[in-house]
Enzyme design. Structure first.
Site, PDB file in Angstrom:
ATOM      1  N   ASP A 212      42.713  38.424  37.437  1.00 38.31           N
ATOM      2  CA  ASP A 212      43.032  39.208  38.629  1.00 38.31           C
ATOM      3  C   ASP A 212      41.982  38.879  39.689  1.00 38.31           C
ATOM      4  O   ASP A 212      41.437  37.781  39.683  1.00 38.31           O
ATOM      5  CB  ASP A 212      43.096  40.703  38.257  1.00 38.31           C
ATOM      6  N   HIS A 235      42.629  35.838  41.374  1.00 42.89           N
ATOM      7  CA  HIS A 235      43.419  36.150  42.562  1.00 42.89           C
ATOM      8  C   HIS A 235      42.591  36.110  43.834  1.00 42.89           C
ATOM      9  O   HIS A 235      43.046  36.530  44.888  1.00 42.89           O
ATOM     10  CB  HIS A 235      44.106  37.511  42.416  1.00 42.89           C
TER      11      HIS A 235
END
Ligand SMILES: *[C@@H]1O[C@H](CO)[C@@H](O)[C@H](O)[C@H]1NC(C)=O
Ligand SMILES: *[C@@H]1O[C@H](CO)[C@@H](O)[C@H](O)[C@H]1NC(C)=O
Length: 389
Positions: A212, A235
């Site tokens: 993430d 991310h």
């Protein structure tokens, strides 16, 4: 050697011992076989260390210790250092019955030095259904810092967290240095470092590869300085998402310098919910950034809607004074610069300076797209800026 000198030396040694008292967990009965839970032992060592004046070192020797969920709470009488020469391993089971593996709370002057934290997340990831299930049970975060001030976390490795690796809440003056974070790129919600309601946070010279956000910055964060970060996979580094709850505090004075993004889903991102509550993001600088094969290298997304509650209402989070300076490399998405602000509260003071991003796929050229964005572009602009010169 004279007797007097010996006496002086032994007095000095005693003084030093008082100044830095070492609590070796093995002396408290810890067994470093990777199978015996040391949480009770660690509590005992912690209580002793926490009560003693001067600097207390809790030493975790060069072995792997199994550790159940623990909450190490202050305030303590002096500074505390957790020196991890070996490693700590979490239980294999997905849930630990709490929202954390290791929590530090109400501590001033905390150092965590060295070592490896193995969150054993692989068994937990299949149980992460929070993207589909609103009433989902949150998986435990590897290390939480709540109300911690003057902390230095350095040379520490965190692997395979079940949820986020590090979470900071209501912290001040915390430095992460030479920290290594690792989890597979498809592991859900394994944010590297998430912080909220915290100020004067430094993150330096650290490598973050995860599933993430490498770093995510939430409500009430101010004076955040990140330099020398290598992010990817992951991310990217994200401010937000913001606007999801009432009375969120501003995110201000965030600086990211001299950092690289490799193969990340996004790189430099600010995201706010739509619809949203009110909020403020201002004085943000991203500077000297190399992206390689990163999707959305520059992205402001004020239409972020992770759940099925989306509507046509716009975000009420005001974004201003965001500078992107010397950002170069390759984009895996065609729209390398996407500045999509809210029609209700348009962005102001967006600066694009010396941007050089190539599309690294086939059959297209990188472009930029702006909506409701006010600001100016300076220097090199590849792709051509969607802000006026
Ligand atoms: C951030 O920290 C670096 C050193 O780690 C320093 O050179 C830089 O000036 C700081 N930036 C801001 C905006 O405080
Ligand atoms: C980023 O990449 C550049 C060029 O490859 C390298 O010199 C620099 O050390 C990298 N920085 C980090 C933080 O990895």
């Amino acid at each position: 050697m004279s007797l007097l000198m010996l006496m002086v030396m032994s007095a000095l040694a005693k003084n030093q011992a008082q100044a830095r008292q070492v609590f070796n967990i093995d002396d408290f009965g810890a067994v470093g076989d990777g199978k015996t839970d040391i949480s009770k032992v660690l509590y005992n060592a912690w209580n002793r260390a926490c009560q003693s004046k001067g600097t207390s070192v809790i030493l975790i020797p060069r072995r792997t210790y199994l550790l159940g969920p623990v909450r190490l709470v202050g305030p303590c009488s002096g500074a505390i250092e957790l020196q991890i020469e070996g490693g700590l391993k979490a239980f294999h089971s997905p849930q630990l019955g709490t929202d954390h593996w290791i929590t530090f709370r109400y501590i001033d002057r905390l150092t965590i030095a060295g070592g490896v934290l193995d969150g054993q997340g692989a068994a937990a990831w299949p149980y992460n259904d929070c993207s589909k299930n609103v009433g989902c049970k949150k998986l435990p975060v590897t290390m939480r810092f709540d109300f911690v001030t003057n902390a230095w976390i350095h040379d520490l490795t965190s692997l395979d967290s079940k949820n986020s690796h590090f979470n900071l809440f209501a912290c001040r003056e915390v430095t992460f240095e030479r920290v290594t974070i690792g989890a597979p790129k498809d592991s859900p919600n394994t944010d590297g470092i998430h912080l909220a309601t915290s100020s004067n946070i430094f993150i330096r010279d650290s490598r973050i590869a995860t599933g993430d956000d490498c770093i995510s910055i939430g409500t009430g964060s101010t004076n955040i300085n990140m330099t020398g970060i290598a992010c990817g996979p992951g991310h990217g580094i994200s401010i937000g998402s913001l606007g999801g709850s009432r009375n969120e505090q501003p995110v201000t004075r965030v600086f990211l310098g001299s950092s690289n993004f490799t193969g990340t889903q996004n790189a430099l991102r600010i995201k706010t919910r739509a619809p949203s509550y009110q909020g403020v993001v201002s004085d943000i600088t991203f500077q000297d950034i190399i992206v390689q094969n990163a999707g959305n290298p520059i992205i402001i997304d004020q239409q972020y809607c992770p759940y099925k509650t989306c509507s046509s209402e716009s975000s009420q989070v005001k974004i201003s004074d965001v500078r992107f300076r010397n950002i170069r490399g390759t984009s895996s998405s065609l729209v390398a610069v996407a500045i999509n602000c809210s029609p209700a509260v348009p962005c102001t003071g967006i600066e694009l300076r010396d941007i050089n991003l190539e599309y690294d796929g086939r059959g297209g050229k990188a472009s930029s797209a702006c909506a409701n964005a006010n600001g100016a572009a300076y220097g090199t602009q590849n792709p051509p800026s969607c802000l006026k010169k």
